[in-house]
Design an enzyme around this catalytic site. Structure first.
Site, mmCIF file in Angstrom:
data_model
loop_
_atom_site.group_PDB
_atom_site.id
_atom_site.type_symbol
_atom_site.label_atom_id
_atom_site.label_comp_id
_atom_site.label_asym_id
_atom_site.label_seq_id
_atom_site.Cartn_x
_atom_site.Cartn_y
_atom_site.Cartn_z
ATOM 1 N N VAL A 61 0.834 -1.209 0.000
ATOM 2 C CA VAL A 61 0.000 0.000 0.000
ATOM 3 C C VAL A 61 0.870 1.261 0.000
ATOM 4 C CG1 VAL A 61 -1.845 1.245 1.175
ATOM 5 C CG2 VAL A 61 -1.834 -1.256 1.204
ATOM 6 N N GLU A 83 -10.668 5.469 4.672
ATOM 7 C CA GLU A 83 -11.385 4.938 3.500
ATOM 8 C C GLU A 83 -10.783 3.616 2.997
ATOM 9 O OE1 GLU A 83 -14.293 6.353 1.579
ATOM 10 O OE2 GLU A 83 -14.011 4.187 1.350
ATOM 11 N N VAL A 127 -11.589 -0.532 4.105
ATOM 12 C CA VAL A 127 -12.606 -1.470 3.611
ATOM 13 C C VAL A 127 -12.697 -1.382 2.091
ATOM 14 C CG1 VAL A 127 -15.015 -2.205 3.705
ATOM 15 C CG2 VAL A 127 -13.948 -1.206 5.736
ATOM 16 N N ILE A 162 -12.579 1.217 -3.413
ATOM 17 C CA ILE A 162 -14.007 1.600 -3.505
ATOM 18 C C ILE A 162 -14.320 2.638 -2.420
ATOM 19 C CG2 ILE A 162 -16.390 0.781 -3.372
ATOM 20 C CD1 ILE A 162 -15.403 -1.995 -4.100
ATOM 21 N N GLY A 190 0.181 -9.023 -4.206
ATOM 22 C CA GLY A 190 0.158 -8.038 -3.118
ATOM 23 C C GLY A 190 -1.218 -7.835 -2.519
ATOM 24 N N ASP A 204 -10.336 -10.967 8.016
ATOM 25 C CA ASP A 204 -10.259 -9.670 7.340
ATOM 26 C C ASP A 204 -11.667 -9.188 6.951
ATOM 27 O OD1 ASP A 204 -8.367 -7.695 5.765
ATOM 28 O OD2 ASP A 204 -9.867 -8.341 4.303
ATOM 29 N N LYS A 255 -13.862 -5.936 8.380
ATOM 30 C CA LYS A 255 -14.444 -4.952 7.457
ATOM 31 C C LYS A 255 -15.956 -4.846 7.668
ATOM 32 C CE LYS A 255 -10.832 -5.464 3.966
ATOM 33 N NZ LYS A 255 -10.350 -6.295 2.854
HETATM 34 P P1 NAP Z 1 3.138 -4.888 3.754
HETATM 35 O O1 NAP Z 1 3.345 -5.055 2.306
HETATM 36 O O2 NAP Z 1 3.472 -6.018 4.667
HETATM 37 O O3 NAP Z 1 3.951 -3.573 4.201
HETATM 38 C C1 NAP Z 1 4.140 -3.198 5.530
HETATM 39 C C2 NAP Z 1 5.125 -2.050 5.580
HETATM 40 O O4 NAP Z 1 5.202 -1.563 6.913
HETATM 41 C C3 NAP Z 1 6.540 -2.429 5.173
HETATM 42 O O5 NAP Z 1 7.114 -1.384 4.414
HETATM 43 C C4 NAP Z 1 7.298 -2.584 6.496
HETATM 44 O O6 NAP Z 1 8.660 -2.204 6.417
HETATM 45 C C5 NAP Z 1 6.560 -1.574 7.357
HETATM 46 N N1 NAP Z 1 6.521 -1.981 8.768
HETATM 47 C C6 NAP Z 1 5.831 -3.004 9.313
HETATM 48 N N2 NAP Z 1 6.024 -3.046 10.643
HETATM 49 C C7 NAP Z 1 6.876 -2.039 10.928
HETATM 50 C C8 NAP Z 1 7.476 -1.570 12.138
HETATM 51 N N3 NAP Z 1 7.248 -2.159 13.309
HETATM 52 N N4 NAP Z 1 8.292 -0.491 12.066
HETATM 53 C C9 NAP Z 1 8.536 0.119 10.869
HETATM 54 N N5 NAP Z 1 8.000 -0.277 9.710
HETATM 55 C C10 NAP Z 1 7.183 -1.340 9.735
HETATM 56 O O7 NAP Z 1 1.614 -4.526 4.076
HETATM 57 P P2 NAP Z 1 0.521 -3.912 3.058
HETATM 58 O O8 NAP Z 1 -0.041 -5.004 2.224
HETATM 59 O O9 NAP Z 1 1.077 -2.700 2.416
HETATM 60 O O10 NAP Z 1 -0.620 -3.507 4.104
HETATM 61 C C11 NAP Z 1 -0.464 -2.393 4.946
HETATM 62 C C12 NAP Z 1 -1.792 -2.077 5.633
HETATM 63 O O11 NAP Z 1 -2.778 -1.785 4.656
HETATM 64 C C13 NAP Z 1 -2.374 -3.228 6.462
HETATM 65 O O12 NAP Z 1 -3.089 -2.681 7.546
HETATM 66 C C14 NAP Z 1 -3.347 -3.899 5.494
HETATM 67 O O13 NAP Z 1 -4.374 -4.602 6.155
HETATM 68 C C15 NAP Z 1 -3.888 -2.667 4.798
HETATM 69 N N6 NAP Z 1 -4.452 -2.891 3.463
HETATM 70 C C16 NAP Z 1 -3.754 -3.620 2.544
HETATM 71 C C17 NAP Z 1 -4.256 -3.755 1.263
HETATM 72 C C18 NAP Z 1 -3.524 -4.545 0.207
HETATM 73 O O14 NAP Z 1 -4.064 -4.694 -0.897
HETATM 74 N N7 NAP Z 1 -2.338 -5.041 0.467
HETATM 75 C C19 NAP Z 1 -5.475 -3.159 0.934
HETATM 76 C C20 NAP Z 1 -6.163 -2.411 1.901
HETATM 77 C C21 NAP Z 1 -5.637 -2.280 3.163
HETATM 78 P P3 NAP Z 1 9.720 -2.990 5.483
HETATM 79 O O15 NAP Z 1 9.302 -2.695 4.066
HETATM 80 O O16 NAP Z 1 11.049 -2.418 5.791
HETATM 81 O O17 NAP Z 1 9.557 -4.440 5.827
HETATM 82 N N1 HSE Z 2 -5.899 -8.619 2.252
HETATM 83 C C1 HSE Z 2 -6.952 -7.741 1.888
HETATM 84 C C2 HSE Z 2 -7.764 -8.369 0.778
HETATM 85 C C3 HSE Z 2 -6.387 -6.426 1.435
HETATM 86 O O1 HSE Z 2 -7.326 -9.368 0.204
HETATM 87 O O2 HSE Z 2 -8.860 -7.868 0.508
HETATM 88 C C4 HSE Z 2 -7.446 -5.386 1.186
HETATM 89 O O3 HSE Z 2 -8.028 -4.972 2.380
#
Ligand code: NAP
Ligand code: HSE
Length: 432
Positions: free
Chosen positions: A14, A129, A132, A136, A187, A201, A205
């Protein structure tokens, strides 16, 4: 042009999307917000990690104090995930009057009140936003555009990973683990994909969405949850026989003030719009008493779609002409008191797949148990597919029944010598 400094906490899937959009859509963001947005710091775990895109090394930090102690940083964007230290960091940032944008549904659904109250107390904005359904605009849709309605029903496909897996199993014949690997590579999945595949998850939501839609505090435990790990290809094939597809559905129904709140695999008619929501797409269908049925559809996961929601939250803060004395309360989830149905109280149609002994009279034994429990059967399929010697698969589909009666019938059926195994139970939904 005015300038504003922001900080990102997290540069994973993200965070990368947010960074890309802030750079590629700089002009749109400037014109729409009236600000040039500068990312002053990005908190990560590992500065030396190869990220596959350009980011100035001098703005990366592993020290949260670099953000908190910089009073020129006005907005903190939390896209790290998990509970701690995200919670602690957001509370500390609000202490320093920094506005917050977060995508963290797990934290919001399990401990959001503390954060919302802190934002109210400090007079800062708190936008979520992206928490969830990825790109969207469903939170704003409910909070702003549907406030004239009493919401009666809400149905959502709100997890991209499981929708991607079910789509790949159905259309490309992939097995579960191959499909999950695909979702991880794209991702979509959480750091621990158990959260996706076991339905947590979606449960988070649904708690967030229904708190807003029904103006009442909904705890995660109020939402019944099942994931998709028990779904086998054979269930997907049987669903086709009933002109249905299987989706992990988040459902809320308001039955005169008593809410059914549940997340579970659901067989839905193949011609319903939600049946055609595939891959990582999400959709939320809301039935309001004034607007009728309204469906929101779009990418529910991934870097750019989710980044789109995060950046729009940043722009919305910049456009708000923040007046600390006149901020609306961040969340309004105490407007009505509702009660919640236990899963045993719901009414539904059910698909039940069993492995039974292949001999005369077995079908009669089983159907009479269901009849005795007041469960009316709509169809029974026995195709003579031998699972192994003298064993056969039997599929039952019920008419509308109370769930407690279904469980009682299943418990009794399990005591029959002719029944080897209850393989699966899947609820069916007709959106009436
Ligand atoms: P991710 O790819 O695992 O990225 C997490 C990031 O946070 C990494 O850059 C990591 O650093 C950093 N991080 C984690 N713990 C840390 C700490 N203790 N101190 C400093 N940095 C830290 O996760 P993501 O998929 O982007 O998701 C992030 C959030 O968005 C989550 O809450 C997830 O539920 C939400 N979300 C994700 C999506 C999706 O499609 N992926 C969609 C909607 C919402 P490093 O890079 O150095 O490891
Ligand atoms: N892991 C979540 C999904 C990311 O697959 O919908 C978006 O919130």
């Amino acid at each position: 042009m005015k300038k504003v400094k922001i900080a990102l906490m997290g540069l994973g899937n993200v965070g990368r999307g947010v960074w890309m959009i802030l750079n590629s859509n700089k002009e749109e963001i400037m014109k729409r917000s009236g600000y040039e947005v500068e990312v002053a710091k990005i908190l990560v775990r590992d500065i030396n990690k190869k990220r596959g895109f350009e980011v100035p090394r001098n703005i990366l930090t592993t020290d949260f104090n670099d953000i908190i102690e910089d009073d020129s940083i006005k907005i903190v964007v939390e896209v790290m995930g998990e509970i701690e230290p995200a919670r602690e960091y957001m509370l500390a940032a609000m202490d320093r009057k920094k506005h917050i944008v977060t995508a963290n549904k797990m934290l919001l659904a399990t401990g959001g009140d503390e954060l919302f109250e802190k934002a109210d107390k400090e007079g800062v904005m708190f936008n979520y936003e992206a928490s969830v359904a990825g790109g969207i605009p469903i939170i704003n849709g409910i909070n702003e555009s549907l406030t004239a309605n009493k919401v009666e029903r809400l149905y959502g496909i709100v997890n991209g990973t499981t929708n991607y897996i079910l789509t790949k199993m159905e259309y490309d014949g992939l097995d579960f683990s191959e499909a999950l690997k695909g979702a991880q590579d794209m991702g979509y999945a959480e750091a621990d994909p158990t959260s996706d595949i076991e339905g947590f998850d979606s449960q988070y939501k649904l708690a967030i969405l229904s708190s807003l839609a029904f103006g009442t505090k909904i705890n995660v435990e109020d939402v019944y949850r099942e994931g998709i790990t028990k779904i086998e290809s054979i269930d997907i094939e049987y669903a086709k026989e009933f002109d249905r597809v299987i989706k992990l559905l988040a459902i809320v129904k308001d039955n005169d003030g008593i809410l059914d709140l549940r997340v579970h695999p659901t067989m839905i008619p193949e011609n319903h719009p939600l049946a055609n929501v595939n891959d990582s797409f999400n959709a939320v269908l809301i039935r309001g008493n004034a607007v009728g049925d309204l469906m929101f559809y779009g990418r529910g996961a991934g870097d750019l779609p989710t980044g789109s929601a995060v950046v729009s939250d940043i722009v919305s803060i910049l456009r708000s002409n923040i007046d600390i004395d006149n901020l609306n309360p961040v969340v309004k989830n105490n407007l009505w008191k509702k009660e919640f149905n236990a899963i045993n109280e719901i009414n539904s149609k059910y698909y039940i797949r069993l492995t039974v002994e292949d001999r005369p009279g077995v079908l009669g034994e089983i159907t009479s148990v269901f009849g005795g429990m007041n469960v009316s059967l709509k169809s029974v399929i026995q195709k003579g597919i031998e699972s192994s010697e003298n064993k056969v698969t039997l599929v039952l589909v019920t008419h509308d029944s109370k769930e407690v009666n279904i469980h009682n019938a299943i418990n009794s059926v399990c005591n029959l010598n002719s029944v080897y195994k209850i393989n699966n139970l899947i609820r069916m939904e007709d959106f009436t």
